[in-house]
Design an enzyme around this catalytic site. Structure first.
Site, short mmCIF file in Angstrom:
data_model
loop_
_atom_site.label_atom_id
_atom_site.label_comp_id
_atom_site.label_asym_id
_atom_site.label_seq_id
_atom_site.Cartn_x
_atom_site.Cartn_y
_atom_site.Cartn_z
N HIS A 11 -2.11 1.29 0.14
CA HIS A 11 -1.95 0.58 -1.14
C HIS A 11 -2.74 -0.71 -1.04
O HIS A 11 -2.51 -1.53 -0.16
CB HIS A 11 -0.48 0.28 -1.43
CG HIS A 11 -0.28 -0.39 -2.75
ND1 HIS A 11 -0.12 0.32 -3.93
CD2 HIS A 11 -0.25 -1.71 -3.10
CE1 HIS A 11 0.02 -0.53 -4.93
NE2 HIS A 11 -0.06 -1.77 -4.47
N CYS A 12 -3.68 -0.89 -1.97
CA CYS A 12 -4.59 -2.02 -1.91
C CYS A 12 -4.26 -3.03 -3.02
O CYS A 12 -4.45 -2.73 -4.20
CB CYS A 12 -6.04 -1.56 -2.06
SG CYS A 12 -7.25 -2.89 -1.94
N PRO A 13 -3.78 -4.23 -2.66
CA PRO A 13 -3.48 -5.24 -3.69
C PRO A 13 -4.74 -5.75 -4.38
O PRO A 13 -4.67 -6.25 -5.50
CB PRO A 13 -2.78 -6.34 -2.90
CG PRO A 13 -3.24 -6.16 -1.49
CD PRO A 13 -3.43 -4.70 -1.31
N ASN B 49 -5.01 -3.39 -7.02
CA ASN B 49 -3.72 -3.20 -7.69
C ASN B 49 -3.43 -1.72 -7.91
O ASN B 49 -2.97 -1.31 -8.97
CB ASN B 49 -3.69 -3.95 -9.03
CG ASN B 49 -2.29 -3.96 -9.63
OD1 ASN B 49 -1.31 -3.87 -8.91
ND2 ASN B 49 -2.21 -4.06 -10.94
#
Length: 355
Positions: free
Chosen positions: A144-146, A149
């Site tokens: 999961h890549c902030p 998003n």
């Protein structure tokens, strides 16, 4: 798709930096600083090409919805009610084994059990993991890549790789073309105008992002070459024969084709061309006999052969077994004889060497 305040802030930050970099390069550098019209035109053409590809791939990475397991991986209503009422883990596993007998599953938990998500209430397909940030199971989840998003997985992994590639090209181009004017402003060869701050800061920002993106891009290129996800790089997938970090590796060329597709003309475009459906994947370890009409899965030692119903191949298994990919990926094929025991069931598999 917004999951946390942090994700929203990071996406806004990147958007602001990109918008400022566009203004600083096009207006402050090309229009107000560079004296040659010919140089301006050349710089602007290549800048806009890299900018368009960068924004396009970034957009696709952000707004492509993560792929989820299909309905066939959900427990039937009756089995689901039985599963929820059962308190013993052994009984719950018996229910899962029966449901999984018709599914194309090659991986297990570390203890050899069926991978089941209690949160999403689905049997996890191979390489599928639950994302706590998105609160869903994601097919071939990488991470999961902030910064985007979003969850990076089967549906947008190619877009994520291209986003890293074009952002690196974008930053390198800016740093290379701004360098000479950065030096001139730094040594006072150019007059001290309002463009000085933008040019100096533009070079520092581009160089800083180049370093960070290069390391991340190199790492993911290595993962693509090995046909691993970030999760699998840290924790090897467990197959029926045990854990194997190279279980999904088909050889360098075929590993790249898995992500980018078999038509090279589309490799550099942020268009979905990845092979497969995200539910089943070719593996060098397991290749069921196409001639077989049924599949027998390995059960726990405490269960007898009568506990599990032998089911015909499901639609996903037929797709997997008929996939031309498997025929091309088979190396030296060695057929093992089926061993039957009174204490436990065994499975018929074929061991393949990596092509």
């Amino acid at each position: 798709m917004l999951s946390t305040g942090l994700s929203m802030d990071t996406c806004d930050f990147i958007a602001l930096v990109v918008c400022w970099s566009y203004y600083a390069y096009v207006v402050e550098l090309c229009i107000f600083t560079i004296p040659s019209i010919g140089e301006q035109i050349i710089y602007l053409i290549f800048f806009h090409l890299s900018f368009i590809m960068f924004v396009w791939s970034y957009w696709k990475t952000i707004f492509t919805k993560p792929a989820n397991p299909s309905k066939e991986f959900c427990l039937p209503k009756a089995e689901k009610e039985r599963y929820e009422k059962e308190e013993r883990l052994e009984s719950q596993q018996e229910i899962l084994w029966r449901a999984a007998s018709s599914l194309p599953l090659y991986t297990r938990t570390g203890a050899g059990a069926i991978r089941y998500c209690d949160r999403c209430q689905v049997i996890k397909p191979d390489r599928c993991h639950h994302c706590s940030a998105c609160d869903m199971c994601v097919l071939k989840m990488d991470h999961h890549c902030p910064w985007v998003n979003n969850c990076v997985g089967f549906s947008n992994y190619k877009f994520f790789i291209l986003f890293l590639a074009y952002s690196l090209v974008y930053c390198l181009f800016i740093a290379a073309t701004v360098l000479q004017y950065f030096i001139k402003f730094w040594t006072n060869e150019l007059p001290d105008t309002h463009a000085k701050f933008h040019v100096l800061f533009l070079f520092f920002v581009a160089a800083m992002f180049c370093i960070s993106i290069l390391s991340l891009f190199s790492y993911h290129l290595w993962l693509v070459g090995k046909n691993r996800s970030t999760i699998e790089a840290f924790r090897a997938p467990v197959f029926r024969t045990g854990p194997d970090k190279n279980g999904f590796s088909l050889g360098f060329r075929k590993n790249i084709v898995q992500v980018f597709g078999d038509q090279e003309m589309y490799w550099l475009l942020p268009i979905f061309t990845s092979q497969g459906d995200g539910l089943t994947f070719p593996t060098r370890l397991v290749n069921p006999d196409v001639e077989q009409a049924t599949v027998t899965l390995q059960s726990e030692p405490s269960k007898s052969a009568a506990d599990i119903t032998v089911s015909p191949l499901s639609e996903s298994q037929n797709r997997l077994l008929s996939n031309e990919q498997h025929a091309n990926n088979v190396g030296d094929h060695l057929a093992n004889n089926t061993l039957k025991s009174a204490e436990s069931e065994t499975i018929t598999i074929s061991m393949e060497s990596e092509s």
